[in-house]
Write an enzyme that holds these catalytic residues in place. Structure first.
Site, PDB file in Angstrom:
ATOM      1  N   LYS A   1      -2.171  -1.247  -3.954  1.00 18.87           N
ATOM      2  CA  LYS A   1      -3.146  -0.086  -3.795  1.00 18.87           C
ATOM      3  C   LYS A   1      -2.226   1.013  -3.886  1.00 18.87           C
ATOM      4  O   LYS A   1      -1.206   1.065  -3.306  1.00 18.87           O
ATOM      5  CB  LYS A   1      -3.603  -0.458  -2.579  1.00 18.87           C
ATOM      6  CG  LYS A   1      -4.865   1.006  -2.344  1.00 18.87           C
ATOM      7  CD  LYS A   1      -5.273   0.626  -0.876  1.00 18.87           C
ATOM      8  CE  LYS A   1      -6.106   2.086  -0.681  1.00 18.87           C
ATOM      9  NZ  LYS A   1      -6.352   2.140   0.885  1.00 18.87           N
TER      10      LYS A   1
ATOM     11  N   LYS B   1       0.795  -1.333  -0.014  1.00 15.65           N
ATOM     12  CA  LYS B   1      -0.234  -0.004   0.095  1.00 15.65           C
ATOM     13  C   LYS B   1       0.871   1.121  -0.055  1.00 15.65           C
ATOM     14  O   LYS B   1       1.860   1.484   0.862  1.00 15.65           O
ATOM     15  CB  LYS B   1      -0.892  -0.012   1.028  1.00 15.65           C
ATOM     16  CG  LYS B   1      -1.924   1.287   1.246  1.00 15.65           C
ATOM     17  CD  LYS B   1      -2.824   1.210   2.433  1.00 15.65           C
ATOM     18  CE  LYS B   1      -3.604   2.400   2.501  1.00 15.65           C
ATOM     19  NZ  LYS B   1      -4.764   2.235   3.392  1.00 15.65           N
TER      20      LYS B   1
HETATM   21  C1  PBG Z   1      -7.483   3.525   5.615  1.00 14.40           C
HETATM   22  C2  PBG Z   1      -7.784   3.045   4.071  1.00 14.40           C
HETATM   23  C3  PBG Z   1      -7.700   4.173   3.048  1.00 14.40           C
HETATM   24  C4  PBG Z   1      -8.172   3.542   1.834  1.00 14.40           C
HETATM   25  C5  PBG Z   1      -8.620   2.359   2.348  1.00 14.40           C
HETATM   26  N1  PBG Z   1      -8.303   2.134   3.619  1.00 14.40           N
HETATM   27  C6  PBG Z   1      -7.234   5.631   3.233  1.00 14.40           C
HETATM   28  C7  PBG Z   1      -5.673   5.954   3.624  1.00 14.40           C
HETATM   29  O1  PBG Z   1      -4.925   5.034   3.805  1.00 14.40           O
HETATM   30  O2  PBG Z   1      -5.536   6.923   3.920  1.00 14.40           O
HETATM   31  C8  PBG Z   1      -8.084   4.361   0.698  1.00 14.40           C
HETATM   32  C9  PBG Z   1      -9.223   3.879  -0.418  1.00 14.40           C
HETATM   33  C10 PBG Z   1      -9.715   4.574  -1.529  1.00 14.40           C
HETATM   34  O3  PBG Z   1      -8.889   6.011  -1.805  1.00 14.40           O
HETATM   35  O4  PBG Z   1     -10.605   4.333  -2.094  1.00 14.40           O
HETATM   36  N2  PBG Z   1      -6.614   2.731   6.162  1.00 14.40           N
END
Ligand code: PBG
Length: 329
Positions: A254, A196
């Site tokens: 992601k 991520k």
């Molecule tokens: C939180 C989380 C996020 C997303 C999924 N889980 C945001 C972040 O890490 O700030 C983002 C998903 C999206 O932008 O569609 N941990």
């Protein structure tokens, strides 16, 4: 001399094109992210995500039934937590009667066969908008994984089939797996957000849940001390290897489109299923450009979905899931 090969023969009409098509999208490819809020009779559009909504539990029921009828069989749940329940320790995240726990039960109740995945991270519950506990300008790792493991257990107790840790703390998968095993939840799966990235594409999601890092003294303004640097590639392999070793059943990349090289790397390196999250900013870009008439919405959505799958995604978490299913059926 004629060309030795005429590749265009295989592209000359619809029938031959469909015969040689390598990548095919079906409803089975999708996880549907759902945003849940407290209240009754609420279906509110997210400003930066046109045609995407937050649902109160009563209207969530209707939405889930509709998804099931469309052949969409897996959901990924997120909750918007009321401000007064946020703190720096994830207290509300462990409430057996919390919104997430009730959302899981609601979905199970209306469509028992639906696969339920729950987001595990502290940010929606954090007064500071971080995925872990904040102390002296730092995000604490081990104290956070303690809470996250309890949170995962609480979701499993509510009936979640898979927990999906999106926090990027080190060692959280092991801690969760251990906690779930010790408590008898041997069949509860873990989908780890293993690669991520600290991406600028999460903006609309943070609007949806009101979960952005707050602007205050001693609070880190971004998530770069735990999410990955977009410049790095081999690090994604290392992160993912670690999560698999610790017990992840599914791994994830992601965001999607900017990271398809990473998707292919993971697909070529590991045997576990690879999920891709086509994130909120990717959704917002297509919506905005097509609202202006600058892009053909449906064509672009299909092309991006296809590209993510072609890169190696075994499943795609996508806000376009319903759009795509309508387009292909
Ligand atoms: C939180 C989380 C996020 C997303 C999924 N889980 C945001 C972040 O890490 O700030 C983002 C998903 C999206 O932008 O569609 N941990």
């Amino acid at each position: 001399m004629f060309p030795l090969r005429r590749n265009r023969r295989l592209r000359s009409n619809e029938a031959i094109r469909s015969l040689v098509q390598e990548t095919i999208i079906t409803p089975n490819d999708f996880l549907v992210p759902l945003f849940v809020v407290e209240g009754k009779n609420i279906k509110e559009e997210i400003a930066s995500m046109p045609n995407y909504f937050r649902y109160s539990l009563d209207l969530l029921e209707k939405e889930v039934k509709e998804l099931w009828q469309m052949g969409l069989k897996s959901v990924l749940l997120f909750v918007k937590v009321p401000e007064n329940l946020k703190d720096n320790r994830g207290t509300e995240a462990l409430n057996p009667e919390g919104l997430m726990q009730r959302a899981v039960k609601t979905v199970k109740n209306v469509v028992p066969e639906m696969l339920i995945m729950t987001d595990v991270a502290l940010d929606p519950y954090s007064a500071y908008g971080h995925d872990g506990i904040v102390e002296n300008g730092q995000i604490l790792n081990d104290a956070s994984t303690e809470v996250l493991a309890k949170m995962a257990l609480s979701h499993a107790q509510a009936g979640a089939d898979f927990v999906a840790p999106s926090d990027m703390m080190d060692g959280r998968i092991l801690k969760m797996r251990e906690t779930l095993e010790n408590e008898g939840f041997t069949n509860t799966g873990i989908m780890s957000y293993s690669a991520k990235y600290a991406s600028a594409f999460y903006g609309p999601f943070r609007d949806a849940l009101d979960s952005a890092p707050v602007d205050a003294k001693d609070i880190p303004k971004d998530k770069r001390s735990y999410q990955m640097d977009p410049a790095n590639r081999t690090e994604a392999i290392k992160e993912t290897q670690m999560d698999i070793d610790e017990g992840a059943d599914i791994v994830m990349v992601k965001p999607g489109l900017c990271y398809l090289d990473i998707v292919r790397d993971l697909k070529n390196t590991f045997e576990v299923p690879v999920a891709v999250y086509q994130v909120s900013g990717e959704y917002a870009m297509i919506k905005a450009a097509s609202e202006k008439g600058w892009l053909d919405h449906d064509a672009v959505v299909l092309e991006q979905t296809l590209a993510i799958k072609r890169a190696g995604a075994d499943m795609i978490a996508s806000y376009f899931a319903k759009d795509v299913v309508k387009l292909i059926s």
